[in-house]
Design a protein around this motif. Structure first.
Motif, short mmCIF file in Angstrom:
data_model
loop_
_atom_site.label_atom_id
_atom_site.label_comp_id
_atom_site.label_asym_id
_atom_site.label_seq_id
_atom_site.Cartn_x
_atom_site.Cartn_y
_atom_site.Cartn_z
N SER A 165 37.45 -13.27 1.96
CA SER A 165 36.94 -14.25 1.07
C SER A 165 37.53 -15.76 1.82
O SER A 165 36.91 -16.70 2.18
CB SER A 165 37.01 -14.61 -0.20
OG SER A 165 38.25 -13.71 -0.65
N ARG A 166 38.94 -16.00 2.59
CA ARG A 166 39.08 -16.82 3.77
C ARG A 166 39.01 -16.81 4.31
O ARG A 166 39.63 -17.80 5.38
CB ARG A 166 41.24 -15.92 3.08
CG ARG A 166 41.44 -15.25 1.56
CD ARG A 166 43.60 -15.46 1.48
NE ARG A 166 44.31 -16.84 2.43
CZ ARG A 166 44.77 -16.25 2.06
NH1 ARG A 166 45.79 -15.97 1.69
NH2 ARG A 166 45.98 -17.83 2.94
N VAL A 167 38.06 -16.05 5.01
CA VAL A 167 37.94 -16.60 6.87
C VAL A 167 37.06 -16.62 7.02
O VAL A 167 35.67 -15.70 7.06
CB VAL A 167 38.33 -14.76 7.76
CG1 VAL A 167 38.39 -14.99 8.67
CG2 VAL A 167 39.92 -14.13 7.29
N GLU A 168 36.09 -17.50 7.40
CA GLU A 168 34.97 -18.10 6.99
C GLU A 168 34.02 -17.04 7.79
O GLU A 168 32.94 -17.40 7.08
CB GLU A 168 34.44 -19.29 8.30
CG GLU A 168 33.44 -20.53 8.11
CD GLU A 168 33.27 -21.31 8.78
OE1 GLU A 168 32.56 -22.39 8.51
OE2 GLU A 168 34.67 -22.15 8.35
N ARG A 169 34.20 -16.90 8.59
CA ARG A 169 33.50 -15.25 9.36
C ARG A 169 32.72 -14.60 9.01
O ARG A 169 31.68 -13.61 9.34
CB ARG A 169 33.22 -15.61 11.45
CG ARG A 169 34.91 -14.91 11.52
CD ARG A 169 34.99 -14.48 12.97
NE ARG A 169 36.62 -14.65 13.19
CZ ARG A 169 37.77 -15.35 13.22
NH1 ARG A 169 37.30 -16.13 12.34
NH2 ARG A 169 38.82 -14.49 14.02
N VAL A 171 32.69 -13.99 5.58
CA VAL A 171 32.35 -14.54 4.17
C VAL A 171 30.47 -13.29 4.84
O VAL A 171 29.74 -13.72 5.39
CB VAL A 171 31.81 -15.64 3.86
CG1 VAL A 171 31.06 -15.74 2.51
CG2 VAL A 171 33.73 -16.30 4.15
N ASP A 335 45.37 -14.54 9.55
CA ASP A 335 44.19 -15.60 8.81
C ASP A 335 44.84 -15.59 7.82
O ASP A 335 44.27 -16.24 6.45
CB ASP A 335 43.48 -14.29 8.95
CG ASP A 335 43.05 -13.51 10.13
OD1 ASP A 335 42.59 -15.46 11.02
OD2 ASP A 335 42.25 -12.97 10.56
#
Length: 458
Positions: A165-169, A171, A335
Motif C-alpha cells: 500500500s506504500r508503493v504506488e506501482r 497497489v 520503499d
C-alpha cells in the motif's frame, strides 16, 4: 653473476606477495593472478628464484606479453581489472611487476578451476570456500536463495499488503505477486531468506542469528555490569527496537558552542538510526552463529556487523563506492522509508556527526566483519540543571529525588554512595527508599546487586 639479495629487501612470500622466475609458464602466472583476484589482491614479481633471490630478466617485454596472455586466459579476463605490468629495478636487476587490486567484483577461474591464496601457495578452492566467495562477490546472493523448510504460511501476508500500500506501482496487486516482483519468493513460490527477514512471522526460526544484541556498559570498557537486550522479529522491527534501546540509554543535556548553550542528545539520533539501518541492510546473513552487536559505552557506540565489506568496497573508498550485498533487502527497506537508496547511509552518518561537532566515525574491517564506531558528547555534556526538574515535576518527587535524576542525566548513572555524597545529611535508609520509589515508578532501573548496584534511566 647472480646477486644474492637480503630477504629483508623483499617481503616474504605470503598471501599478498608472490615471486616467480623469468621462466614461469603461462599456467603458473595465471594461477597466481587468479588466486590473488579471488582473495584480497596482491603483488606478483617475476625475475626472482625460489630462494627469493633477484636474478633478473633478459627480455622483459616478452615476459610482459606472456603475463598479459595469462591474464587474458583467466575467466573473466583479468586484463580488464589489473594495471598494466611495469618494469622495476631490484638490486640492479630488471624485474616485471604486476599488482592485482583488492576488492574485485567477480569470481575468477583458470581452465575451469577456481584458485585462492593460502599463505605463499595457490590452492584450488573447496566447495564451501567457493560458495562463500560467490556470495561475497555477488554472483550468487544468499538473500535470494530459498529458505530450507519454509512455506508461504511462514510469511505474514498482512505485512506484505501493508508494504504494498506504500508503493504506488504495487497497489492492487495480490501479496503473492508483490513478493514475486521483489524477489521475496522464488519462481516456485518458495520463500527466500530475504522474504522471511522482511515479512516472516518468525524469521529467527530459519536464521537464529538474524538478530541484534544490544548492551549498555556504564564505563569505557566491557565489564560484568551491563544492561542487555535483544532485538528480534523482522528487520524493520529490529531497527525500531534497537533505535529505542539506544535512544532510551542516551544522556540528554547541553553542550557549549562558544558562548551558546545548545540542548542535545548524547549522539545525533539520525546518525544512530543510519548506523543501525546500515548494519541490518548490509550484513552477511549467510554467516551462522554471528549476530549484529551494538555496544554502548560511556564515550562511544560500536556497531559490529558479520561479514567483511562486499564486492569492490574497501574502508578507503566506502564513502564513494556502492555495492549492495543484499539488493532485495535494501530495496524493500528503501520503499519502507528506512533507506535513501542512493546514499546507503554512510555519507549521511559522517555529515550528521560533523554537524553536531563530534569526531568523525571510525570504520574498520575485523577478521570476519565490519565495525562502525560513533563518538558522542559523553562526559562533556552539561547538566540541564533546573530545566531538567520541570521534566519530573508532575511526578510529585521530592527535591532529593530530582537532584538524583539530574545527576543521572549528567553522568548516565548513580550509585547509593554517589547519592549519599549528593545529599550527605540524609540517612541511608531514606535514600534507599527514594531510589526504590523511582524504580517502582518506572523512572529508573536498578542494575547489579549489593555494593555493585547502580541506577540508570529506564
Amino acid at each position: 653473476m647472480v646477486t644474492a639479495v637480503n630477504r629483508s629487501m623483499l617481503p616474504r612470500a605470503d598471501e599478498r606477495h608472490a615471486y616467480l622466475p623469468a621462466s614461469a609458464s603461462v599456467r603458473q602466472i595465471a594461477e597466481t593472478l587468479a588466486a590473488f583476484a579471488n582473495t584480497r589482491g596482491g603483488r606478483l614479481v617475476l625475475g626472482v628464484d625460489r630462494q627469493q633471490q633477484v636474478v633478473g630478466i633478459e627480455n622483459p617485454q616478452a615476459l610482459i606479453e606472456r603475463l598479459l596472455d595469462a591474464a587474458w586466459r583467466i575467466e573473466p579476463p583479468l586484463t580488464r581489472s589489473i594495471p598494466f605490468p611495469h618494469i622495476e629495478s631490484l638490486a640492479g636487476k630488471t624485474v616485471v611487476v604486476v599488482e592485482v587490486p583488492a576488492g574485485l567484483s567477480h569470481v575468477y577461474r583458470f581452465e575451469g578451476r577456481f584458485y585462492g591464496r593460502r599463505g605463499a601457495s595457490n590452492e584450488p578452492l573447496d566447495a564451501e570456500a567457493l560458495r562463500q566467495l560467490l556470495l561475497t562477490r555477488g554472483d550468487v546472493t544468499f538473500e535470494s536463495l530459498p529458505a530450507r523448510g519454509a512455506t508461504l504460511d511462514d510469511l505474514d501476508m498482512q505485512a506484505v499488503q501493508a508494504y504494498a500500500s506504500r508503493v504506488e506501482r504495487f497497489v492492487g496487486l495480490s501479496p503473492l505477486d508483490v513478493l514475486r516482483r521483489r524477489g521475496c519468493v522464488t519462481p516456485d513460490d518458495e520463500p527466500t531468506y530475504a522474504g522471511l527477514l522482511l515479512f516472516g512471522h518468525t524469521p529467527q526460526r530459519f536464521l537464529p542469528s538474524a538478530q541484534i544484541v544490544l548492551a549498555r556498559y556504564p564505563g569505557r570498557e566491557m565489564g560484568d555490569r551491563f544492561l542487555r537486550d535483544v532485538a528480534e522479529g523482522t528487520l524493520p522491527q529490529q531497527i525500531l527496537q534497537a533505535e529505542a534501546f539506544l535512544v532510551d540509554n542516551m544522556r540528554r543535556g547541553a553542550v557549549m558552542r562558544g558562548l551558546v548553550r545548545e540542548e542535545q542528545t548524547e549522539y545525533p539520533i539520525e546518525a544512530v538510526r543510519e548506523a543501525i539501518v546500515n548494519a541490518v541492510a548490509h550484513r552477511d546473513y549467510s554467516i551462522r552463529g554471528a549476530e549484529i552487536r551494538i555496544f554502548m559505552f560511556a564515550d562511544r557506540i560500536e556497531v559490529i556487523s558479520p561479514g567483511r565489506l562486499p564486492g569492490h568496497v574497501t574502508v578507503q573508498n566506502l564513502l564513494h563506492e556502492r555495492f549492495s550485498r543484499n539488493e532485495i533487502i535494501v530495496q524493500v527497506l528503501s520503499d519502507m522509508g528506512f533507506i535513501e537508496r542512493l546514499g546507503y547511509g554512510i555519507d549521511r552518518i559522517v555529515r550528521v556527526m560533523a554537524q553536531a561537532g563530534l569526531p568523525a566515525p571510525r570504520f574498520e574491517e575485523t577478521a570476519n566483519g565490519f565495525k562502525l564506531t560513533l563518538f558522542g558528547h559523553g562526559e562533556r555534556m552539561l547538566s540541564t540543571d533546573r530545566e531538567s526538574a520541570s521534566r519530573w515535576a508532575h511526578l510529585g518527587l521530592n527535591e532529593r529525588q530530582i537532584r538524583a535524576l539530574e545527576f543521572v542525566a549528567e553522568k548516565g548513572r548513580i550509585t547509593n554512595r554517589e547519592y549519599q555524597q549528593l545529599v550527605p545529611n540524609v540517612s541511608s535508609e531514606t535514600l534507599r527508599r527514594d531510589l526504590a520509589q523511582l524504580v517502582e515508578m518506572g523512572v529508573l532501573i536498578k542494575v547489579g546487586e549489593k555494593r555493585g548496584t547502580y541506577y540508570i534511566f529506564k
